[in-house]
Design a protein around this motif. Structure first.
Motif, PDB file in Angstrom:
ATOM      1  N   ALA A 122       0.866  -1.182   0.000  1.00 31.84           N
ATOM      2  CA  ALA A 122       0.000   0.000   0.000  1.00 31.84           C
ATOM      3  C   ALA A 122       0.902   1.231   0.000  1.00 31.84           C
ATOM      4  O   ALA A 122       2.065   1.139   0.363  1.00 31.84           O
ATOM      5  N   PRO A 123       0.361   2.386  -0.423  1.00 32.55           N
ATOM      6  CA  PRO A 123       1.227   3.563  -0.559  1.00 32.55           C
ATOM      7  C   PRO A 123       1.607   4.220   0.758  1.00 32.55           C
ATOM      8  O   PRO A 123       1.927   5.385   0.796  1.00 32.55           O
ATOM      9  N   ILE A 124       1.574   3.482   1.824  1.00 36.38           N
ATOM     10  CA  ILE A 124       1.910   4.074   3.113  1.00 36.38           C
ATOM     11  C   ILE A 124       3.235   3.504   3.601  1.00 36.38           C
ATOM     12  O   ILE A 124       3.358   2.292   3.758  1.00 36.38           O
TER      13      ILE A 124
ATOM     14  N   GLN B  10     -10.272   9.599   2.230  1.00 34.43           N
ATOM     15  CA  GLN B  10     -10.371   8.593   1.151  1.00 34.43           C
ATOM     16  C   GLN B  10      -9.340   7.479   1.283  1.00 34.43           C
ATOM     17  O   GLN B  10      -9.506   6.400   0.733  1.00 34.43           O
ATOM     18  N   ILE B  11      -8.275   7.741   2.032  1.00 33.22           N
ATOM     19  CA  ILE B  11      -7.237   6.721   2.221  1.00 33.22           C
ATOM     20  C   ILE B  11      -7.809   5.479   2.905  1.00 33.22           C
ATOM     21  O   ILE B  11      -7.314   4.375   2.737  1.00 33.22           O
TER      22      ILE B  11
ATOM     23  N   TRP C 258     -10.125   3.780   2.085  1.00 35.57           N
ATOM     24  CA  TRP C 258     -10.518   2.741   1.123  1.00 35.57           C
ATOM     25  C   TRP C 258      -9.487   1.630   1.059  1.00 35.57           C
ATOM     26  O   TRP C 258      -9.723   0.585   0.472  1.00 35.57           O
ATOM     27  N   TYR C 259      -8.329   1.851   1.648  1.00 37.10           N
ATOM     28  CA  TYR C 259      -7.314   0.791   1.701  1.00 37.10           C
ATOM     29  C   TYR C 259      -7.608  -0.231   2.797  1.00 37.10           C
ATOM     30  O   TYR C 259      -7.001  -1.293   2.830  1.00 37.10           O
ATOM     31  N   LEU C 260      -8.512   0.129   3.699  1.00 40.63           N
ATOM     32  CA  LEU C 260      -8.765  -0.761   4.841  1.00 40.63           C
ATOM     33  C   LEU C 260      -9.187  -2.185   4.448  1.00 40.63           C
ATOM     34  O   LEU C 260      -8.604  -3.145   4.959  1.00 40.63           O
ATOM     35  N   PRO C 261     -10.177  -2.364   3.538  1.00 44.99           N
ATOM     36  CA  PRO C 261     -10.540  -3.746   3.178  1.00 44.99           C
ATOM     37  C   PRO C 261      -9.366  -4.540   2.590  1.00 44.99           C
ATOM     38  O   PRO C 261      -9.141  -5.685   2.985  1.00 44.99           O
ATOM     39  N   VAL C 262      -8.638  -3.928   1.676  1.00 50.82           N
ATOM     40  CA  VAL C 262      -7.497  -4.608   1.050  1.00 50.82           C
ATOM     41  C   VAL C 262      -6.459  -4.980   2.104  1.00 50.82           C
ATOM     42  O   VAL C 262      -5.952  -6.106   2.139  1.00 50.82           O
TER      43      VAL C 262
ATOM     44  N   THR D 288      -6.893  -5.293   5.305  1.00 49.56           N
ATOM     45  CA  THR D 288      -7.387  -6.259   6.275  1.00 49.56           C
ATOM     46  C   THR D 288      -7.197  -7.677   5.741  1.00 49.56           C
ATOM     47  O   THR D 288      -6.751  -8.570   6.467  1.00 49.56           O
ATOM     48  N   ILE D 289      -7.506  -7.865   4.462  1.00 47.62           N
ATOM     49  CA  ILE D 289      -7.307  -9.189   3.861  1.00 47.62           C
ATOM     50  C   ILE D 289      -5.823  -9.565   3.900  1.00 47.62           C
ATOM     51  O   ILE D 289      -5.458 -10.679   4.288  1.00 47.62           O
TER      52      ILE D 289
END
Ligand SMILES: [Zn+2]
Lengths: 127, 172
Positions: free
Chosen positions: B30-32, B130-131, B133-137, B139-140
């Motif tokens: 992820a971009p973080i 909006q960041i 939106w990375y939560l579901p990805v 979390t998996i």
């Protein structure tokens, strides 16, 4: 596997399923009317209707001496180049749905695709 | 803290750092900055169970501080610290009522909290919600890597946990 372990496994499996559904739904909704919204520090700085672009669009976002170059083509958008230290935004490549946004964390710039109504003029770009 | 306990804590910190630095070379999911597989979490988990929470906190804090220095990425420090703190807190609480055979589950929930902490820090820094939106990805990906690191920790506990516990309790 004892009972507690089985319950834990079931709960975690359910969480994964919910997350996968969210990604799938967001992906489906936002891949019809593709409106790219560019944010900087939480404020909308530009909106582009990606589906109505007839030719590629490239422009710079320059703030505080730093620049991100955005490239939009019909139905997709990417960070073409950036002078941020990590280049993660550039390496993310094209996005054509709202599943995940493009983020340039050092420059606080985010590009999200929304599945909004088909009304934003591509040429005006909502500046 | 006994000398033996101190030595074991230092050794575990070194192990965590090595894993952390190697992992920093893997491209991010992820971009973080700081979001990664979380393999160094094996050591935190092992330390909580074998040595205790105080020692595990020291190992984790040192890993994050020294890790940021070693990888030369001070920007990622904020994100690593936010993620590390939430992950540690979650695992410290969960190990109170989850037995050793549920370590994999502690690991998964810890990994999820790690990402939540980092995403929260990113939202605060950029002011862009909006960041999330990375939560579901994420979390998996946390479930996948959490199971992996959890099983690794469980194997480690089975083989080395008893020996280290015995070693420390001998000289109290
Ligand atoms: Zn960037």
């Amino acid at each position: 596997m004892d009972k507690k372990n089985k319950i834990a496994a079931a709960v975690i499996a359910a969480v994964v399923l919910i997350c996968a559904s969210i990604i799938f739904i967001k992906n489906t909704i936002t891949s019809q009317n593709r409106i790219a919204v560019i944010y900087r520090g939480g404020k909308v700085i530009r909106e582009i209707n990606l589906n109505s672009l007839s030719e590629p669009l490239e422009f710079d976002l320059s703030y505080d001496g730093h620049t991100n170059r955005v490239r939009a083509e019909k139905g997709k958008i990417r960070m073409q180049s950036a002078d941020c230290p990590d280049k993660i935004c550039v390496n993310q490549g094209w996005i054509d749905s709202g599943a995940v946004p493009i983020v340039c964390l050092p420059h606080k710039i985010t590009i999200e695709i929304k599945g909004g109504a088909d009304k934003i003029d591509a040429a005006a770009g909502g500046m | 803290m006994s000398t033996k306990k101190l030595t074991v804590t230092a050794m575990l910190t070194a192990a965590a750092l090595v894993i952390f630095v190697i992992e920093a070379q893997i491209p991010p999911v992820a971009p973080i900055p700081g979001i990664k597989l979380g393999l160094a979490n094996v050591v935190t988990l092992f330390t909580i169970i074998v040595l205790g929470r105080r020692e595990a906190f020291a190992v984790t804090a040192l890993r994050i501080i020294l890790g940021s220095v070693f990888t030369g990425n001070m920007m990622s420090f904020v994100y690593s610290a936010a993620g590390g703190a939430l992950c540690f807190a979650a695992m410290a609480v969960l190990t109170l009522f989850m037995k050793e055979n549920m370590t994999w589950c502690v690991s998964v929930i810890g990994a999820i909290f790690h990402n939540v902490g980092q995403l929260a820090a990113a939202v605060i820094v950029t002011g862009t919600i909006q960041i999330l939106w990375y939560l579901p990805v994420l979390t998996i990906s946390a479930v996948i890597t959490g199971v992996f690191t959890g099983i690794a920790a469980q194997c480690l506990l089975k083989r080395g946990g008893g020996i280290i516990k015995k070693l420390i309790s001998e000289t109290k």
